[in-house]
Scaffold this active site. Structure first.
Site, mmCIF file in Angstrom:
data_model
loop_
_atom_site.group_PDB
_atom_site.id
_atom_site.type_symbol
_atom_site.label_atom_id
_atom_site.label_comp_id
_atom_site.label_asym_id
_atom_site.label_seq_id
_atom_site.Cartn_x
_atom_site.Cartn_y
_atom_site.Cartn_z
ATOM 1 N N GLY A 225 0.863 -1.174 0.000
ATOM 2 C CA GLY A 225 0.000 0.000 0.000
ATOM 3 C C GLY A 225 0.898 1.222 0.000
ATOM 4 C CB SER B 65 4.634 -3.815 -2.299
ATOM 5 O OG SER B 65 4.849 -2.790 -3.214
ATOM 6 C CB ALA B 66 4.261 -0.642 1.475
ATOM 7 C CG HIS C 113 5.604 -2.337 -7.534
ATOM 8 N ND1 HIS C 113 4.579 -3.188 -7.848
ATOM 9 C CD2 HIS C 113 5.403 -1.995 -6.234
ATOM 10 C CE1 HIS C 113 3.792 -3.361 -6.783
ATOM 11 N NE2 HIS C 113 4.279 -2.652 -5.800
ATOM 12 C CD GLU D 77 4.544 -5.134 -10.961
ATOM 13 O OE1 GLU D 77 3.829 -5.726 -11.779
ATOM 14 O OE2 GLU D 77 4.152 -4.172 -10.277
HETATM 15 N N1 ASP Z 1 2.984 1.313 -3.259
HETATM 16 C C1 ASP Z 1 3.840 0.153 -3.299
HETATM 17 C C2 ASP Z 1 3.070 -1.005 -2.687
HETATM 18 O O1 ASP Z 1 2.342 -1.635 -3.350
HETATM 19 C C3 ASP Z 1 5.167 0.418 -2.637
HETATM 20 C C4 ASP Z 1 6.146 1.097 -3.565
HETATM 21 O O2 ASP Z 1 5.901 1.076 -4.786
HETATM 22 O O3 ASP Z 1 7.175 1.606 -3.082
HETATM 23 O O4 ASP Z 1 3.115 -1.300 -1.512
#
Ligand code: ASP
Length: 278
Positions: free
Chosen positions: A134, A167-168, A204, A239
């Site tokens: 997120g 991700s985050a 990503h 990804e």
């Molecule tokens: N917003 C990305 C995620 O999905 C984190 C990032 O791209 O840095 O958590």
């Protein structure tokens, strides 16, 4: 301890002190992590840490966590209950329900830290933690607000808490969140994060498109700018890529290669199955 030393150690403003297991030093400003040279041997000096750091939770053409399921099952073998951290999204209930359903399909029970009366106590007793993706700033701020960075870091370093991030959730396992792709929609007290690995992750990761007419910086340019100001190496996870950290080794898993950025060196590629040697 002097006032400055207090501030630098994070006591005054409740910012966690520097992680001690990685070869970092703090700048005189107290705000920038500088990694000293990282060799193959001290790549991950703490062999107790067990991490699965996933670039993205959904891979194009498949469902939520599908591409990582095999790795998750293997990583969490023997674990019955996973503590989920939904702070990166606004709808915490909805996020927790989605994750509980998905992980139940793999045989794990899930409790969400946001529903616990005492989130710190939950972290203290969890076998495994999953921090979902997120917005990274929102996530880190909530981890600070709930005072969870210290117990997560300590238990992961002791080897008593398996840590899985997407991700985050992978960004916050790093020394700082300076290589996130997210906008600072809220302001955490610091950009310092858990420091469970001695490098930054950029999730990503996308390669420059030679046909693009976009004038904005490419991701590669942004990461090179990071290295103009910081010495910490960056592992850019495309990804489909993920890192498994165990026994002091960092292995690239998944279906995509990673790109490694290091100050003063041309970026290089790491293929799935290879060990990361920074
Ligand atoms: N917003 C990305 C995620 O999905 C984190 C990032 O791209 O840095 O958590």
């Amino acid at each position: 301890m002097s006032e400055t030393a207090n501030r630098m150690s994070g006591r005054e403003c409740n910012i966690p002190p520097m992680p001690t297991h990685v070869p970092f030093s703090i700048s005189p400003l107290g705000s920038i992590y500088n990694a000293s040279r990282i060799t193959n041997e001290d790549n991950m000096s703490n062999s107790l840490v067990r991490l699965l750091l996933i670039s993205n939770s959904t891979l194009h053409g498949s469902g939520y966590l599908d591409h990582a399921e095999g790795e998750i099952r293997d990583f969490l073998a023997g674990v019955r209950q996973v503590l989920f951290v939904p702070y990166a999204l606004r709808d915490r209930d909805g996020y927790a329900a989605k994750v509980a359903e998905r992980l139940a399909g793999m045989g794990f029970r899930v409790s969400s830290v946001h529903q616990a009366p005492d989130p710190r106590a939950e972290v203290e007793t969890a076998e495994a933690i999953f921090i979902g993706g997120g917005n990274t700033f929102r996530l880190l701020k909530a981890l600070y607000d709930n005072d969870l960075l210290d117990p997560i870091r300590r238990r992961a370093q002791e080897g008593s808490l398996r840590y899985m991030g997407a991700s985050a959730g992978s960004n916050v396992a790093c020394p700082t969140i300076r290589t996130t792709n997210d906008m600072p929609i809220v302001e955490p007290p610091s950009l310092r994060a858990l420091g469970l690995v001695p490098f930054q992750i950029n999730p990503h990761y996308i390669d420059p498109d030679p046909n693009s007419t976009l004038m904005a910086e490419t991701r590669e340019e942004r990461l090179l700018q990071f290295l103009e100001e910081n010495e910490t190496p960056v592992v850019a996870l495309r990804e489909g890529a993920m890192l498994r950290v165990e026994g002091g080794r960092v292995m690239l898993k998944g279906v995509a290669a990673a790109r490694i950025f290091r100050r003063g060196q041309p970026p290089r590629e790491l293929v799935p199955g290879a060990r990361l040697e920074l």
